[in-house]
Write an enzyme that holds these catalytic residues in place. Sequence first.
Site, PDB file in Angstrom:
ATOM      1  N   LYS A  44       0.842  -1.201   0.000  1.00 30.98           N
ATOM      2  CA  LYS A  44       0.000   0.000   0.000  1.00 30.98           C
ATOM      3  C   LYS A  44       0.879   1.254   0.000  1.00 30.98           C
ATOM      4  CE  LYS A  44      -0.285  -0.487   5.036  1.00 30.98           C
ATOM      5  NZ  LYS A  44      -1.172  -0.770   6.178  1.00 30.98           N
ATOM      6  N   ARG A 138     -10.704  -0.422  14.955  1.00 30.68           N
ATOM      7  CA  ARG A 138     -10.680   0.267  13.667  1.00 30.68           C
ATOM      8  C   ARG A 138     -11.692  -0.475  12.794  1.00 30.68           C
ATOM      9  NH1 ARG A 138      -4.857   1.093  10.682  1.00 30.68           N
ATOM     10  NH2 ARG A 138      -5.200  -1.095  10.205  1.00 30.68           N
ATOM     11  N   TYR A 271      14.065  30.802   4.241  1.00 35.85           N
ATOM     12  CA  TYR A 271      12.812  31.389   4.727  1.00 35.85           C
ATOM     13  C   TYR A 271      12.897  31.616   6.237  1.00 35.85           C
ATOM     14  CZ  TYR A 271      10.470  30.264   0.324  1.00 35.85           C
ATOM     15  OH  TYR A 271      10.092  30.188  -1.004  1.00 35.85           O
ATOM     16  N   MET A 319       9.963  23.875  -0.086  1.00 34.24           N
ATOM     17  CA  MET A 319       9.132  22.891  -0.785  1.00 34.24           C
ATOM     18  C   MET A 319       9.965  22.041  -1.748  1.00 34.24           C
ATOM     19  SD  MET A 319       5.707  23.479  -3.102  1.00 34.24           S
ATOM     20  CE  MET A 319       4.704  24.155  -1.808  1.00 34.24           C
TER      21      MET A 319
END
Length: 379
Positions: A44, A138, A271, A319
């Site tokens: 997954k 769950r 930044y 980023m």
Amino acid sequence: MYKRSSRCQKGRAWIELDMGNLGHNVEQFKRLLPGTCTLMPAIKANAYGHGAGLVGQALSEMGIQDYCVASVCEAVELREAGITGQILILGYTSPCQFGDLVRYDLTQTVVDLSYARKLNDYGKTIRVHVGIDTGMHRLGERSEDVENICEIWKLRNLTITGVYSHLCASDGNSDGERAFTQKQIAEFEAVVDSLHKRGITGFQTHLQGSYGVLNYPELSYDYARVGIALYGVLSMKNDKTAADIELRPVLSLKARIACVKMLHENEAVGYGLTYTAERDMKMAVVSIGYADGIPRELSNKGCALVNGRRAPVIGRVCMDQLLLDVSKLSDVSAGDEAVFIGRSGDEEINVCEVAGSAGTISNEILSRLGNRLERMPLS
Ligand SMILES: *Cc1c(COP(=O)(O)O)cnc(C)c1O
């Protein structure tokens, strides 16, 4: 569409996959598991960031035939990559996607009795594994509600091939965690027993993920849903496991140095100007950032390997880029590689170390590696 493979590889930031190590880990688990238990790799979240298509194909070449994923989209992606075995969806699938379960021959988890009825109402035969909640609370029908669980077998359109639960404290070795896990095991076996006593048979069982196998290797079910450990790492650096197993990391994360420049005493960088040079120093700008999965939490905290030496992250992770202090490196230049996970010379950064600095577990770091990264098997 712009084809990355037709352009320069390892251009900006990339992942290298050591499929030899993946094969080694598969063998380690096969050795550890009882002969009657089949490995069902959890691939997954893009195979924990490694690349689901590449990992699925490599595992299938190793003879693996059963897989589990979180969502129907992940399952379809594997089918499109040529994976033909059983694919179990561990998570919720919306009724608007039930058609894909049939079309792609997928196995869906039954979340609870009312979800089973929705699957049944779709009107076509759907293969399922029934989830049992033994204490994690769950997904799954609660283990004590045996009447509800049995109702699921009355639904004519469901082909039930498996019954499973999930351990939620099997990574811990405290008395409390071990006692809780034993209770989950007992609850699960009680459900399986009552089904058998009512003549309901012909389904397979599974309970363990990585830590379930590593800490309770004596258990013996039909499948083991192994994720993180198959990629050769544990969730946390200091985890101790009962089983004696040697795991080798599959993934390395690397990026290109865009430029090297001087930073003068008292100048600040990045930044928010969060890092100020105490003396003249040399820094490298690297083409990887938080959009690629480097946690912003590693601002002024993380490090990378450049030419076999450690270089600390300075300033805030951006980023798409970040900055390294390379003052102690004499031989660094634009175009060099920076290694964020993996080896360089004699040095190594394990993903557990990155996870520790970021205050999380290796599973999260790996599964959040961005889709901008090129993924390539080592050749
Ligand atoms: C993710 C997952 C696994 C695999 O877990 P690991 O700890 O990575 O081995 C197994 N079972 C279920 C239900 C999961 O959600």
